[in-house]
Design a protein around this motif. Structure first.
Motif, PDB file in Angstrom:
ATOM      1  N   ALA A  47      30.795  -3.765  46.998  1.00 35.89           N
ATOM      2  CA  ALA A  47      31.640  -4.952  46.836  1.00 35.89           C
ATOM      3  C   ALA A  47      30.970  -6.176  47.468  1.00 35.89           C
ATOM      4  O   ALA A  47      31.028  -7.282  46.917  1.00 35.89           O
ATOM      5  CB  ALA A  47      33.005  -4.700  47.466  1.00 35.89           C
ATOM      6  N   TRP A  48      30.321  -5.977  48.602  1.00 32.27           N
ATOM      7  CA  TRP A  48      29.591  -7.065  49.259  1.00 32.27           C
ATOM      8  C   TRP A  48      28.441  -7.552  48.388  1.00 32.27           C
ATOM      9  O   TRP A  48      28.267  -8.762  48.192  1.00 32.27           O
ATOM     10  CB  TRP A  48      29.083  -6.559  50.607  1.00 32.27           C
ATOM     11  CG  TRP A  48      28.129  -7.475  51.325  1.00 32.27           C
ATOM     12  CD1 TRP A  48      28.285  -8.804  51.586  1.00 32.27           C
ATOM     13  CD2 TRP A  48      26.866  -7.113  51.894  1.00 32.27           C
ATOM     14  NE1 TRP A  48      27.217  -9.289  52.286  1.00 32.27           N
ATOM     15  CE2 TRP A  48      26.330  -8.269  52.491  1.00 32.27           C
ATOM     16  CE3 TRP A  48      26.165  -5.911  51.986  1.00 32.27           C
ATOM     17  CZ2 TRP A  48      25.098  -8.262  53.159  1.00 32.27           C
ATOM     18  CZ3 TRP A  48      24.945  -5.902  52.644  1.00 32.27           C
ATOM     19  CH2 TRP A  48      24.414  -7.068  53.220  1.00 32.27           C
ATOM     20  N   ARG A  49      27.662  -6.606  47.827  1.00 27.67           N
ATOM     21  CA  ARG A  49      26.540  -7.012  46.977  1.00 27.67           C
ATOM     22  C   ARG A  49      27.031  -7.702  45.707  1.00 27.67           C
ATOM     23  O   ARG A  49      26.389  -8.617  45.197  1.00 27.67           O
ATOM     24  CB  ARG A  49      25.679  -5.783  46.606  1.00 27.67           C
ATOM     25  CG  ARG A  49      25.055  -5.049  47.791  1.00 27.67           C
ATOM     26  CD  ARG A  49      24.491  -5.981  48.838  1.00 27.67           C
ATOM     27  NE  ARG A  49      23.475  -6.868  48.312  1.00 27.67           N
ATOM     28  CZ  ARG A  49      23.069  -7.971  48.921  1.00 27.67           C
ATOM     29  NH1 ARG A  49      23.616  -8.339  50.067  1.00 27.67           N
ATOM     30  NH2 ARG A  49      22.138  -8.732  48.386  1.00 27.67           N
ATOM     31  N   GLN A  50      28.198  -7.285  45.201  1.00 24.77           N
ATOM     32  CA  GLN A  50      28.773  -7.945  44.037  1.00 24.77           C
ATOM     33  C   GLN A  50      29.203  -9.367  44.391  1.00 24.77           C
ATOM     34  O   GLN A  50      29.035 -10.303  43.602  1.00 24.77           O
ATOM     35  CB  GLN A  50      29.980  -7.151  43.507  1.00 24.77           C
ATOM     36  CG  GLN A  50      30.485  -7.620  42.150  1.00 24.77           C
ATOM     37  CD  GLN A  50      29.441  -7.460  41.055  1.00 24.77           C
ATOM     38  OE1 GLN A  50      28.882  -6.379  40.871  1.00 24.77           O
ATOM     39  NE2 GLN A  50      29.168  -8.538  40.332  1.00 24.77           N
ATOM     40  N   LEU A  51      29.754  -9.530  45.578  1.00 22.15           N
ATOM     41  CA  LEU A  51      30.128 -10.870  46.052  1.00 22.15           C
ATOM     42  C   LEU A  51      28.909 -11.785  46.086  1.00 22.15           C
ATOM     43  O   LEU A  51      28.974 -12.936  45.631  1.00 22.15           O
ATOM     44  CB  LEU A  51      30.734 -10.764  47.454  1.00 22.15           C
ATOM     45  CG  LEU A  51      31.006 -12.100  48.165  1.00 22.15           C
ATOM     46  CD1 LEU A  51      32.304 -12.712  47.680  1.00 22.15           C
ATOM     47  CD2 LEU A  51      31.032 -11.926  49.678  1.00 22.15           C
ATOM     48  N   ILE A  52      27.799 -11.280  46.614  1.00 26.17           N
ATOM     49  CA  ILE A  52      26.574 -12.076  46.672  1.00 26.17           C
ATOM     50  C   ILE A  52      26.104 -12.434  45.262  1.00 26.17           C
ATOM     51  O   ILE A  52      25.739 -13.583  44.983  1.00 26.17           O
ATOM     52  CB  ILE A  52      25.456 -11.315  47.423  1.00 26.17           C
ATOM     53  CG1 ILE A  52      25.869 -11.020  48.880  1.00 26.17           C
ATOM     54  CG2 ILE A  52      24.143 -12.092  47.377  1.00 26.17           C
ATOM     55  CD1 ILE A  52      26.134 -12.241  49.723  1.00 26.17           C
ATOM     56  N   ALA A  53      26.150 -11.464  44.360  1.00 24.81           N
ATOM     57  CA  ALA A  53      25.714 -11.708  42.975  1.00 24.81           C
ATOM     58  C   ALA A  53      26.601 -12.730  42.274  1.00 24.81           C
ATOM     59  O   ALA A  53      26.117 -13.573  41.510  1.00 24.81           O
ATOM     60  CB  ALA A  53      25.713 -10.390  42.193  1.00 24.81           C
ATOM     61  N   ASP A  54      27.911 -12.674  42.545  1.00 26.75           N
ATOM     62  CA  ASP A  54      28.868 -13.542  41.856  1.00 26.75           C
ATOM     63  C   ASP A  54      28.955 -14.948  42.448  1.00 26.75           C
ATOM     64  O   ASP A  54      29.460 -15.863  41.790  1.00 26.75           O
ATOM     65  CB  ASP A  54      30.275 -12.926  41.889  1.00 26.75           C
ATOM     66  CG  ASP A  54      30.385 -11.662  41.052  1.00 26.75           C
ATOM     67  OD1 ASP A  54      29.494 -11.430  40.212  1.00 26.75           O
ATOM     68  OD2 ASP A  54      31.356 -10.907  41.252  1.00 26.75           O
ATOM     69  N   SER A  55      28.496 -15.124  43.687  1.00 26.92           N
ATOM     70  CA  SER A  55      28.729 -16.389  44.392  1.00 26.92           C
ATOM     71  C   SER A  55      27.524 -17.315  44.410  1.00 26.92           C
ATOM     72  O   SER A  55      27.616 -18.426  44.944  1.00 26.92           O
ATOM     73  CB  SER A  55      29.166 -16.102  45.839  1.00 26.92           C
ATOM     74  OG  SER A  55      30.326 -15.298  45.868  1.00 26.92           O
ATOM     75  N   GLY A  56      26.417 -16.883  43.838  1.00 29.39           N
ATOM     76  CA  GLY A  56      25.189 -17.657  43.919  1.00 29.39           C
ATOM     77  C   GLY A  56      25.281 -19.058  43.359  1.00 29.39           C
ATOM     78  O   GLY A  56      24.633 -19.983  43.853  1.00 29.39           O
ATOM     79  N   GLN A  57      26.091 -19.247  42.307  1.00 31.66           N
ATOM     80  CA  GLN A  57      26.173 -20.553  41.651  1.00 31.66           C
ATOM     81  C   GLN A  57      27.346 -21.396  42.148  1.00 31.66           C
ATOM     82  O   GLN A  57      27.595 -22.481  41.629  1.00 31.66           O
ATOM     83  CB  GLN A  57      26.287 -20.356  40.134  1.00 31.66           C
ATOM     84  CG  GLN A  57      25.118 -19.602  39.507  1.00 31.66           C
ATOM     85  CD  GLN A  57      23.783 -20.240  39.833  1.00 31.66           C
ATOM     86  OE1 GLN A  57      23.625 -21.456  39.707  1.00 31.66           O
ATOM     87  NE2 GLN A  57      22.810 -19.426  40.256  1.00 31.66           N
ATOM     88  N   LEU A  58      28.088 -20.906  43.117  1.00 31.10           N
ATOM     89  CA  LEU A  58      29.220 -21.669  43.645  1.00 31.10           C
ATOM     90  C   LEU A  58      28.743 -22.849  44.490  1.00 31.10           C
ATOM     91  O   LEU A  58      27.605 -22.879  44.968  1.00 31.10           O
ATOM     92  CB  LEU A  58      30.096 -20.769  44.508  1.00 31.10           C
ATOM     93  CG  LEU A  58      30.779 -19.578  43.834  1.00 31.10           C
ATOM     94  CD1 LEU A  58      31.571 -18.780  44.874  1.00 31.10           C
ATOM     95  CD2 LEU A  58      31.696 -20.025  42.703  1.00 31.10           C
ATOM     96  N   SER A  59      29.623 -23.814  44.717  1.00 28.92           N
ATOM     97  CA  SER A  59      29.328 -24.878  45.663  1.00 28.92           C
ATOM     98  C   SER A  59      29.268 -24.273  47.061  1.00 28.92           C
ATOM     99  O   SER A  59      29.786 -23.171  47.302  1.00 28.92           O
ATOM    100  CB  SER A  59      30.425 -25.944  45.617  1.00 28.92           C
ATOM    101  OG  SER A  59      31.650 -25.398  46.097  1.00 28.92           O
ATOM    102  N   GLU A  60      28.667 -24.983  47.998  1.00 29.43           N
ATOM    103  CA  GLU A  60      28.566 -24.437  49.348  1.00 29.43           C
ATOM    104  C   GLU A  60      29.952 -24.245  49.966  1.00 29.43           C
ATOM    105  O   GLU A  60      30.188 -23.270  50.686  1.00 29.43           O
ATOM    106  CB  GLU A  60      27.704 -25.336  50.237  1.00 29.43           C
ATOM    107  CG  GLU A  60      26.221 -25.220  49.908  1.00 29.43           C
ATOM    108  CD  GLU A  60      25.301 -25.733  50.996  1.00 29.43           C
ATOM    109  OE1 GLU A  60      25.780 -26.441  51.915  1.00 29.43           O
ATOM    110  OE2 GLU A  60      24.094 -25.428  50.927  1.00 29.43           O
ATOM    111  N   THR A  61      30.879 -25.143  49.673  1.00 31.52           N
ATOM    112  CA  THR A  61      32.243 -25.006  50.190  1.00 31.52           C
ATOM    113  C   THR A  61      32.885 -23.721  49.696  1.00 31.52           C
ATOM    114  O   THR A  61      33.529 -22.993  50.462  1.00 31.52           O
ATOM    115  CB  THR A  61      33.107 -26.213  49.773  1.00 31.52           C
ATOM    116  OG1 THR A  61      32.518 -27.409  50.290  1.00 31.52           O
ATOM    117  CG2 THR A  61      34.524 -26.081  50.313  1.00 31.52           C
ATOM    118  N   ASP A  62      32.696 -23.417  48.405  1.00 28.10           N
ATOM    119  CA  ASP A  62      33.268 -22.194  47.839  1.00 28.10           C
ATOM    120  C   ASP A  62      32.553 -20.944  48.358  1.00 28.10           C
ATOM    121  O   ASP A  62      33.176 -19.883  48.524  1.00 28.10           O
ATOM    122  CB  ASP A  62      33.212 -22.237  46.311  1.00 28.10           C
ATOM    123  CG  ASP A  62      34.212 -23.219  45.727  1.00 28.10           C
ATOM    124  OD1 ASP A  62      35.190 -23.562  46.433  1.00 28.10           O
ATOM    125  OD2 ASP A  62      34.018 -23.655  44.577  1.00 28.10           O
TER     126      ASP A  62
END
Length: 223
Positions: A47-62
């Motif tokens: 779940a942690w690795r999925q979070l990293i994969a899914d969050s790469g394109q988010l803004s820094e705040t997100d």
């Protein structure tokens, strides 16, 4: 034009290969965690690795919000109960393996995750504070949107991300990141006091992180 086409085709060919390599590393990590900590721990790491994969394109705040929310799901338990030591700084994998840790473990896991998501080390500090509410020492992550900004704090006691000026319950003592150590005299950047390598727990943690060394908890706190 030909050069751009060639680069495009190269990316098209290499992309699946890179995905396979990343997948292999994940499967290798998952297998290690499963054998060392059990199946529930493997699911947490996935779940942690999925979070990293899914969050790469988010803004820094997100990115801050997603990482803060993810790790704040774990349990707060003193080191002596989890690791059998008075003070132990766990790596993110160890923290997820045990499913519990103290404020140091929450903050360290958030810090390393944000580094992996591309947030600059220059924008972050691990801050050692005194919690006036609980009358004990505590650790949080500070994020500076600009060099002159009041930092905003990621915390496991108060899950809401707030500017340091709105956390009157915390008194800063010192802070550090990958390179430097600061003495904190205000809710700002503080006075440079040398290299972070002066902190033995931090140096030991970084070495274990680089070598992928894992420690078993004396008790599991699977959620």
């Amino acid at each position: 034009m030909l050069r751009q086409l060639a680069l495009g085709w190269l990316a098209f060919i290499l992309c699946p290969l890179l995905l396979v390599a990343a997948n292999y590393q994940l499967e290798e990590l998952a297998a290690t965690v499963r054998s060392f900590y059990g199946e529930k721990a493997e699911l947490r790491v996935r779940a942690w690795r999925q979070l990293i994969a899914d969050s790469g394109q988010l803004s820094e705040t997100d990115k801050l919000s997603s990482v803060n929310d993810f790790f704040n799901q774990l349990q707060f338990v003193d080191d002596i109960e989890v690791w059998g030591q008075k003070d132990y700084w766990a790596t993110p994998v160890e923290f997820l393996g045990a499913a519990a840790g103290d404020c140091d473990d929450f903050s360290i896991a958030k810090y390393f995750s944000l580094i992996e998501l591309g947030v600059s080390d220059d924008k972050m500090r691990l801050v050692y504070v005194k919690s006036l509410t609980y009358n004990q020492f505590h650790m949080v992550v500070a994020y500076y949107p600009t060099p002159s900004s009041v930092p905003i704090l990621l915390d496991n006691i108060n899950p809401t991300i707030l500017p340091a000026t709105q956390r009157e319950d915390l008194v800063p003592i010192y802070s550090f990141n990958g390179q430097h150590l600061w003495l904190m005299k205000e809710k700002g950047r503080g006075q440079l006091a040398g290299k972070a390598s002066r902190l033995k727990l931090w140096t030991d943690l970084q070495q274990r992180w680089r070598l992928n060394k894992l420690k078993k908890p004396v008790k599991s706190f699977d959620v």
